[in-house]
Design an enzyme around this catalytic site. Sequence first.
Site, PDB file in Angstrom:
ATOM      1  N   GLY A   1       8.404  43.400  39.082  1.00 49.45           N
ATOM      2  CA  GLY A   1       8.753  44.381  38.046  1.00 49.45           C
ATOM      3  C   GLY A   1       8.215  44.048  36.670  1.00 49.45           C
TER       4      GLY A   1
ATOM      5  N   HIS B   1      16.395  39.214  49.111  1.00 51.97           N
ATOM      6  CA  HIS B   1      15.530  39.594  47.987  1.00 51.97           C
ATOM      7  C   HIS B   1      15.915  38.739  46.769  1.00 51.97           C
ATOM      8  CE1 HIS B   1      13.849  41.905  44.686  1.00 51.97           C
ATOM      9  NE2 HIS B   1      13.002  42.401  45.563  1.00 51.97           N
TER      10      HIS B   1
ATOM     11  N   SER C   1       4.705  43.565  41.609  1.00 48.67           N
ATOM     12  CA  SER C   1       3.780  44.405  40.847  1.00 48.67           C
ATOM     13  C   SER C   1       2.567  44.859  41.661  1.00 48.67           C
ATOM     14  CB  SER C   1       3.344  43.687  39.560  1.00 48.67           C
ATOM     15  OG  SER C   1       4.479  43.443  38.735  1.00 48.67           O
TER      16      SER C   1
ATOM     17  N   LYS D   1      15.203  49.912  45.744  1.00 50.07           N
ATOM     18  CA  LYS D   1      16.236  49.257  44.915  1.00 50.07           C
ATOM     19  C   LYS D   1      17.379  50.237  44.598  1.00 50.07           C
ATOM     20  CE  LYS D   1      12.817  46.024  43.310  1.00 50.07           C
ATOM     21  NZ  LYS D   1      12.373  45.067  42.323  1.00 50.07           N
TER      22      LYS D   1
ATOM     23  N   ASN E   1      10.583  49.266  48.627  1.00 46.97           N
ATOM     24  CA  ASN E   1      11.956  48.862  48.306  1.00 46.97           C
ATOM     25  C   ASN E   1      12.399  49.709  47.115  1.00 46.97           C
ATOM     26  OD1 ASN E   1      14.292  47.602  47.477  1.00 46.97           O
ATOM     27  ND2 ASN E   1      13.304  45.684  46.858  1.00 46.97           N
TER      28      ASN E   1
ATOM     29  N   GLU F   1      16.443  39.412  43.836  1.00 46.21           N
ATOM     30  CA  GLU F   1      17.521  39.981  43.014  1.00 46.21           C
ATOM     31  C   GLU F   1      18.885  39.702  43.636  1.00 46.21           C
ATOM     32  OE1 GLU F   1      15.821  43.901  42.750  1.00 46.21           O
ATOM     33  OE2 GLU F   1      14.207  43.087  41.516  1.00 46.21           O
TER      34      GLU F   1
ATOM     35  N   GLU G   1       7.413  36.802  47.379  1.00 46.28           N
ATOM     36  CA  GLU G   1       7.520  37.523  46.108  1.00 46.28           C
ATOM     37  C   GLU G   1       7.799  36.542  44.974  1.00 46.28           C
ATOM     38  OE1 GLU G   1       8.676  41.895  46.785  1.00 46.28           O
ATOM     39  OE2 GLU G   1      10.516  40.747  46.736  1.00 46.28           O
TER      40      GLU G   1
END
Length: 254
Positions: free
Chosen positions: A178, A100, A216, A12, A10, A102, A172
């Site tokens: 991250g 996702h 991660s 991003k 991904n 985010e 996730e």
Amino acid sequence: MARKPIIAGNWKMYKTHLEAIALVQKLHYLLRPEDHDKVETVVCPPFTALRAVQTFIEGDNSSIELGAQNCHWENEGAYTGEIAPPMLARLKCRYVIAGHSERRQYFGETDEIVNKKAKAIFANGMTPIVCVGESLEQRDAGETESFVEQQVRGSLAGLTADQLKEVVVAYEPIWAIGTGRNAQPSDANQVCGLIRKTAGSMKGDTGALRIQYGGSVKPGNIKDFMAEDNIDGALVGGASLEAEDFALIVRYRE
Ligand code: PGA
């Protein structure tokens, strides 16, 4: 039930289309045919790079699969700034990430919206990668399982039995994304087992359902995740932006 591992990058909001071409080229030359036999490898560039990456994949007959990071649920319409599923299908995207964390966190996507997107992605001949995962507060409050179960039920509601076998779910934990702080593989496996059980309780046999871990993932920890029986792949953010690291992740067996 043998499930072919699926490892997706991904990207991003990173990489211009020129940088994206360089990255996919490098990845293509690092991966060998036997890597593709063992692992399905997907890259999800930003929208502006999809066409360029697709052109490279086609031109070089690469076995790398193309994915998008998001889409709208309508096939067209007056939705300024949005991208419709048929546009992605025509670019030969095989996968589209839906929900996702985010997107959920910064753009207000609910399970209901994610569900609409998942259905629209299937209706256009592509496969959704549906993301779920708890926050740190939820984990600390012991709510991980109930929260993830609710996300799975809401996001996958109304899918057919065949779609529930085909869909990819990415677990996730938000606190692991991250941050450099990955979940313990055995903890992640437990949640992935719950996801499989929940999907199974919705519509029959989900032995074929592929579940990724994300958060991660690095060359140094991928092997431990892949050793777990309910983890069938990974959704990789940061480490997918370096071709060498991502290739090492795809070749986790070595
Ligand atoms: P990360 O991101 O690998 O950088 O933690 C994972 C993701 O957001 O899919």
